[in-house]
Design a protein around this motif. Structure first.
Motif, short mmCIF file in Angstrom:
data_model
loop_
_atom_site.label_atom_id
_atom_site.label_comp_id
_atom_site.label_asym_id
_atom_site.label_seq_id
_atom_site.Cartn_x
_atom_site.Cartn_y
_atom_site.Cartn_z
N THR A 1 53.84 63.52 34.36
CA THR A 1 53.11 64.84 33.07
C THR A 1 54.81 65.84 33.77
N GLU B 1 41.78 64.63 31.86
CA GLU B 1 41.95 63.65 31.52
C GLU B 1 42.11 62.41 31.76
N SER C 1 36.99 67.66 28.93
CA SER C 1 37.51 68.60 28.20
C SER C 1 37.87 69.41 29.05
N GLY D 1 38.50 61.75 31.92
CA GLY D 1 37.71 61.61 30.06
C GLY D 1 37.09 62.62 29.52
N GLY E 1 43.91 69.37 35.14
CA GLY E 1 44.74 68.51 33.42
C GLY E 1 44.64 67.66 33.50
N THR E 2 44.99 66.45 34.46
CA THR E 2 45.60 65.05 34.71
C THR E 2 43.84 64.60 35.30
N ARG F 1 49.71 59.89 36.64
CA ARG F 1 49.68 60.55 35.89
C ARG F 1 50.34 61.73 35.26
N HIS G 1 47.14 64.71 25.91
CA HIS G 1 46.13 63.87 25.70
C HIS G 1 44.89 64.83 26.14
N LEU G 2 44.93 65.83 26.89
CA LEU G 2 44.36 66.87 27.80
C LEU G 2 43.47 67.43 26.10
N GLU G 3 42.34 67.18 25.99
CA GLU G 3 41.12 68.08 24.76
C GLU G 3 41.07 69.30 26.25
N SER H 1 47.55 73.00 27.53
CA SER H 1 47.95 72.38 26.66
C SER H 1 49.70 71.92 26.04
#
Length: 105
Positions: free
Chosen positions: A59, A82, A87, A85, A78-79, A55, A101-103, A97
């Motif tokens: 990215t 993500e 944040s 699961g 970040g990955t 991922r 899909h990263l909260e 940002s």
């Protein structure tokens, strides 16, 4: 970081831990090294999985093509979050940002 079902879980990634150890060893301070070890023992460590690696590569390639590169370690952090699961709590929302899909919180 927050885990599944918005349950607060204090966690960090192995990449963050690497950055902390690097700084501690670079400082030459035994106290700093011990403090990082305390952090390591008190937090849940999210490791770099093969899913997160793929991922992250996808990215980073997309960011490169778009001309919006960020530090590769941030992409890994970040990955990892993500994929696991979680944040991510950060003050650098501008960079994180950009990771799909990263909260962020």
């Amino acid at each position: 970081m927050y885990g599944h079902e918005n349950t607060a879980v204090l966690a960090t990634t192995s990449v963050n831990l690497f950055e902390l150890f690097y700084g501690a060893y670079k400082s030459g301070s035994h106290k700093n090294i011990l403090e990082v070890k305390d952090i390591q023992n008190s937090l849940h460590i999210l490791n770099l999985s093969s899913t997160a690696v793929e991922r992250a590569g996808k990215t980073l390639a997309a960011l490169h093509k778009a001309g919006t590169l960020i530090e590769f370690r941030d992409v890994l952090i970040g990955t990892i979050a993500e994929v696991e699961g979680f944040s991510l709590k950060t003050y650098n929302k501008k960079h994180f940002s950009r990771i799909p899909h990263l909260e962020l919180c």
